[in-house]
Design an enzyme around this catalytic site. Structure first.
Site, PDB file in Angstrom:
ATOM      1  N   ARG A  15       0.846  -1.204   0.000  1.00 32.48           N
ATOM      2  CA  ARG A  15       0.000   0.000   0.000  1.00 32.48           C
ATOM      3  C   ARG A  15       0.884   1.258   0.000  1.00 32.48           C
ATOM      4  NH1 ARG A  15      -0.758   4.621   2.543  1.00 32.48           N
ATOM      5  NH2 ARG A  15      -0.335   3.581   4.515  1.00 32.48           N
ATOM      6  N   ASP A  16       1.387   1.620   1.162  1.00 31.37           N
ATOM      7  CA  ASP A  16       2.212   2.833   1.262  1.00 31.37           C
ATOM      8  C   ASP A  16       3.433   2.722   0.343  1.00 31.37           C
ATOM      9  OD1 ASP A  16       3.202   5.231   2.169  1.00 31.37           O
ATOM     10  OD2 ASP A  16       3.123   4.718   4.269  1.00 31.37           O
ATOM     11  N   HIS A 208       3.460   4.313  12.836  1.00 26.13           N
ATOM     12  CA  HIS A 208       3.719   4.209  11.398  1.00 26.13           C
ATOM     13  C   HIS A 208       4.815   5.232  11.110  1.00 26.13           C
ATOM     14  CE1 HIS A 208       2.495   3.899   7.066  1.00 26.13           C
ATOM     15  NE2 HIS A 208       3.010   5.113   7.046  1.00 26.13           N
ATOM     16  N   HIS A 210       8.286   6.785   9.002  1.00 24.20           N
ATOM     17  CA  HIS A 210       9.061   6.907   7.761  1.00 24.20           C
ATOM     18  C   HIS A 210      10.497   7.260   8.128  1.00 24.20           C
ATOM     19  CE1 HIS A 210       6.018   6.724   4.451  1.00 24.20           C
ATOM     20  NE2 HIS A 210       5.243   6.762   5.514  1.00 24.20           N
ATOM     21  N   CYS A 241       4.118   9.389   0.720  1.00 24.51           N
ATOM     22  CA  CYS A 241       2.745   9.859   0.525  1.00 24.51           C
ATOM     23  C   CYS A 241       2.685  10.818  -0.652  1.00 24.51           C
ATOM     24  CB  CYS A 241       2.250  10.558   1.794  1.00 24.51           C
ATOM     25  SG  CYS A 241       0.629  11.305   1.617  1.00 24.51           S
ATOM     26  N   ASN A 250       9.121   4.301   3.964  1.00 23.66           N
ATOM     27  CA  ASN A 250       8.795   3.773   5.288  1.00 23.66           C
ATOM     28  C   ASN A 250      10.055   3.183   5.914  1.00 23.66           C
ATOM     29  OD1 ASN A 250       5.604   3.518   5.574  1.00 23.66           O
ATOM     30  ND2 ASN A 250       6.139   3.108   3.440  1.00 23.66           N
TER      31      ASN A 250
HETATM   32 ZN    ZN Z   1       3.205   6.275   5.351  1.00 20.15          ZN
END
Ligand code: ZN
Length: 301
Positions: A15-16, A208, A210, A241, A250
């Site tokens: 996803r990310d 979460h 980065h 993002c 990440n």
């Molecule tokens: Zn993220």
């Protein structure tokens, strides 16, 4: 510092990780990557997000992907959902684990979802109602820009507490706190987590993170020290993002596994098997990976 016996790592590469790649990865390749992650012992992951397909074309196949996911008992395969429209699509695709995302800062909220924070909270309330009415869906929250916003700067901790409080009122008790930009430092992480855990002791907070400024592993340790036992990470350290200028990858799953396992904190993930997954990812991206472990161990596909 008292260390936990184990932590859960949620892999968000699909996803990310993929949402910002210049090359859209085909659904079949995503399924190959997913199998490789499961084989390495990953038991929690974000497989995609139900965002507008023209805004994030890399996620346009979410419906198809979730319908094609293998049956994997005991594995939490999450979809990220930003709004009602996405929630309806996710339910139709049979998603059982939904993370509702909203921003803590006005600037990012406008750029990412074209709404204010207050409107985000209101729409989240409607999403929760919709999901509860459709039955057996596990709902968790993901808060973006908890620490620093690309548009507004440092986000006041009171503002974060306000948004967390709104989610708690909706009955959510698992909330992931995102350093969307990767600009937080360990002291900032420690302070915000400590305030949230004190104010909302019933909530399981995750992080979460980065690694934009190389603070990732230090921030994991700050979280672990404050009792956090769930961390998002992405295979290969890929990600970012599209609506947060300056955000980079990440924290890498392999770096996090290497550090925590080395300290005696169990992750359930096998580093050697992650190598196979990392090689599949390199093939899919046609690019080398940037994580410290993949470079140190020479993981070249
Ligand atoms: Zn993220």
């Amino acid at each position: 510092m008292t260390l936990p016996a184990s932590v859960t790592i949620t892999d968000v590469a699909l996803r990310d990780g993929l949402q910002i790649q210049p090359r859209t990865v085909p659904t079949d390749t995503k399924l190959v990557l997913l199998d490789a992650l499961l084989a390495a012992g990953v038991r929690s992951l974000e497989a995609g997000s139900f965002v507008h397909p023209t805004k994030v074309p890399q996620m346009a196949d979410a419906d198809q992907l979730f319908r094609a996911l293998p049956q994997a008992p005991g594995v939490e395969m999450m979809a990220l959902v930003p709004n009602l429209r996405g929630a309806r699509r996710a339910v139709e695709a049979g998603v059982r684990h939904i993370r509702i995302v909203l921003s803590c800062s006005e600037g990012h909220s406008r750029a990412n979802t074209n709404r204010s924070v207050a409107e985000g909270i209101e729409e989240t309330r409607q999403v929760v109602e919709l999901l509860r009415s459709t039955g057996d869906v596990h709902i968790t929250g993901a808060l973006a820009t908890v620490f620093v916003c690309p548009f507004d700067g440092i986000v006041p901790v009171e503002q974060v507490a306000h948004v967390v409080g709104a989610l708690v009122d909706m009955g959510l008790d698992e909330i992931s706190l995102s350093d969307t930009l990767g600009r937080a430092n360990p002291d900032h992480v420690r302070r915000v987590v400590a305030v949230m855990r004190k104010a909302y002791p019933e909530v399981a907070f995750g992080l979460h993170l980065h690694n934009t400024f190389g603070m990732g592993m230090a921030n994991v340790m700050a979280g672990v020290g404050e009792g956090v036992v769930q961390f998002d990470a992405a295979l290969g350290g890929i990600g970012g993002c599209p609506f947060a200028p300056g955000a980079a990858g990440n924290i890498a799953t392999e770096d996090t596994v290497f550090m925590l396992e080395g300290m005696g904190i169990a992750t359930g993930i096998d580093l050697e098997r992650l190598e196979s997954a990392a090689k599949e990812l390199q093939k899919a991206l046609h690019a080398p990976l940037e994580s410290a472990v993949s470079k140190a161990l020479g993981w070249v596909a």
